[in-house]
Write an enzyme that holds these catalytic residues in place. Structure first.
Site, mmCIF file in Angstrom:
data_model
loop_
_atom_site.group_PDB
_atom_site.id
_atom_site.type_symbol
_atom_site.label_atom_id
_atom_site.label_comp_id
_atom_site.label_asym_id
_atom_site.label_seq_id
_atom_site.Cartn_x
_atom_site.Cartn_y
_atom_site.Cartn_z
ATOM 1 N N LYS A 43 5.487 -14.015 4.297
ATOM 2 C CA LYS A 43 5.650 -14.882 3.128
ATOM 3 C C LYS A 43 7.113 -14.751 2.683
ATOM 4 C CE LYS A 43 3.761 -17.406 -0.231
ATOM 5 N NZ LYS A 43 3.259 -18.757 -0.057
ATOM 6 N N ASP A 72 -0.376 -17.634 3.612
ATOM 7 C CA ASP A 72 -1.395 -18.366 2.849
ATOM 8 C C ASP A 72 -1.896 -19.580 3.634
ATOM 9 O OD1 ASP A 72 1.162 -19.384 2.548
ATOM 10 O OD2 ASP A 72 1.007 -19.759 0.405
ATOM 11 N N TYR A 78 0.835 -1.206 0.000
ATOM 12 C CA TYR A 78 0.000 0.000 0.000
ATOM 13 C C TYR A 78 0.872 1.260 0.000
ATOM 14 C CZ TYR A 78 -4.134 -2.914 0.974
ATOM 15 O OH TYR A 78 -5.153 -3.849 0.907
ATOM 16 N N ASP A 113 -10.578 -9.440 7.098
ATOM 17 C CA ASP A 113 -11.871 -9.632 6.441
ATOM 18 C C ASP A 113 -12.270 -11.104 6.446
ATOM 19 O OD1 ASP A 113 -11.851 -6.896 5.828
ATOM 20 O OD2 ASP A 113 -12.632 -7.199 3.804
ATOM 21 N N ASP A 172 -5.035 -6.688 6.060
ATOM 22 C CA ASP A 172 -6.303 -6.268 5.466
ATOM 23 C C ASP A 172 -7.126 -7.499 5.081
ATOM 24 O OD1 ASP A 172 -8.192 -4.532 4.508
ATOM 25 O OD2 ASP A 172 -7.072 -3.902 2.743
HETATM 26 MG MG MG Z 1 -10.323 -3.825 3.751
#
Ligand code: MG
Ligand code: NAI
Length: 326
Positions: A167, A199, A120, A227, A223
């Site tokens: 990772k 993962d 990001y 979720d 992020d």
């Molecule tokens: Mg989000």
């Protein structure tokens, strides 16, 4: 001491759930002064700017900010707002509640997400037609800071399990840096912790969430995994978050503006109200924060519930019930 709280409802259901959280805070009658600011798609359409300078100043000067959600302009609003409050840590608790039909009823996870860099970073380019690149920035400083924050959070909040997600087997240099810096923090404290490839961790979180507690993550992983955890406990309507800086902080639900239900008055205000509880904790009102959480739990258990949780109540019905339970 009066605390000034910047309130930025934003777009879509942000306009519906933010007043709900303010009602709950107002019912507790802490010494708060609310000042409202505009941000998001609507103000951009009007003025050309998704985050007007006046709103930036409001968040910078306030003791804490409550933010609802923005729509398409989300990245132009929330990324700079997180910067304005100097936030380096994104705290995202995901826990299941009694009485709710959760996929995994024994979930009590807290994602501690690095909030300033990773993929990001915003450093993207199209080098030629059809070929694009993105620069993933990982620094030792930011990785160490998020790990310090994560281990502190675990200790202060009674979580025994700390997992560092990475990772580094593929992103050897960048996640190699993240992992080494985070491990160094854990080792220096003689703390108990595990490391996990992100993962495989996603699968384990779905199958055995009860084996995990605090999960320290690079930006994108935090992020996505949070979720995913929202899905385990009953959906995005339940997940609050804090963006914590050294002196300032911003509190927001994990969800977005939910255009599919915006304007219907049926958004679940729980995520936003629990974000307000995190704000209370941050400003030292821990008793009030605990009261809000207890009231929310009562209402989740006994109803009324919004449609995302299988009920037919409105945002206002749920908010009134929480205020009554207080
Ligand atoms: Mg989000
Ligand atoms: P979303 O979180 O807005 O919605 C995803 C799904 O969850 C939808 O079906 C929605 O109805 C449901 N949902 C979310 N919050 C809910 C609540 N409180 N009560 C009941 N149901 C709820 O994510 P989506 O659909 O990916 O994005 C919609 C818009 O929101 C986009 O324009 C996106 O850019 C923006 N967004 C903004 C964020 C922010 O401001 N921090 C974060 C994520 C998305």
């Amino acid at each position: 001491m009066t605390h000034q709280i910047a309130v930025i409802p934003g777009d879509g259901i942000g306009q519906e759930v933010t007043p709900a959280a303010v009602d709950v805070l107002a019912a507790l009658d802490p010494d708060f002064e609310f000042v409202e600011g505009e941000a998001g798609d609507a103000v951009k359409a009007e003025t050309g700017e998704a985050l007007p300078q006046a709103t930036r100043d409001l968040a910078a000067d306030a003791d804490a900010t409550l933010f609802g959600a923005a729509g398409e302009t989300a990245a132009d609003v929330i990324l700079p707002l997180r910067e304005v409050v100097g936030s380096f840590a994104n705290v995202r608790p995901a826990r299941s509640y009694p009485g709710l039909d959760a996929v995994q009823p024994d979930t009590d996870l807290v994602f501690i997400r690095e909030n300033t860099e990773g993929v990001y970073s915003g450093i993207e380019s199209e080098i030629t037609d059809g070929v694009t690149t993105l620069t993933r920035v990982i620094t030792e400083d930011a990785s160490r800071d998020i790990a310090e924050f994560g281990f502190d959070y675990a200790a202060e909040n009674g979580y025994d399990d700390v997992t560092i997600a990475h990772k580094a087997n593929v992103m050897r240099t960048t996640d190699g840096e993240f992992l080494a810096a985070a491990e160094a923090v854990g080792d220096a404290r003689d703390a108990d912790y595990d490391t996990a490839l992100m993962d495989a961790l996603a699968m384990h979180l779905v199958m055995r969430p009860e084996e995990y507690g605090v999960v320290i993550c690079p930006n994108l992983a935090g992020d996505m995994l949070s979720d995913l955890a929202a899905g385990l406990v009953g959906g995005l309507g339940l997940l609050p978050s804090a963006n914590v800086g050294r002196e300032n902080a911003l509190f927001e639900p994990v969800h977005g503006s939910a255009p599919d239900i915006a304007g219907e008055g049926v958004a679940n205000p729980t995520a936003m109200i629990l974000s307000a509880a995190m704000l209370l904790d941050h400003l030292g009102h821990s008793d009030e924060a605990a009261r809000v959480r207890a009231a929310v739990e009562d209402v989740l258990d006994a109803g009324p519930r919004t449609p995302d949780l299988g009920g037919d109540a409105t945002t206002e019905d749920v908010t009134e019930a929480v205020v009554d339970a207080l």
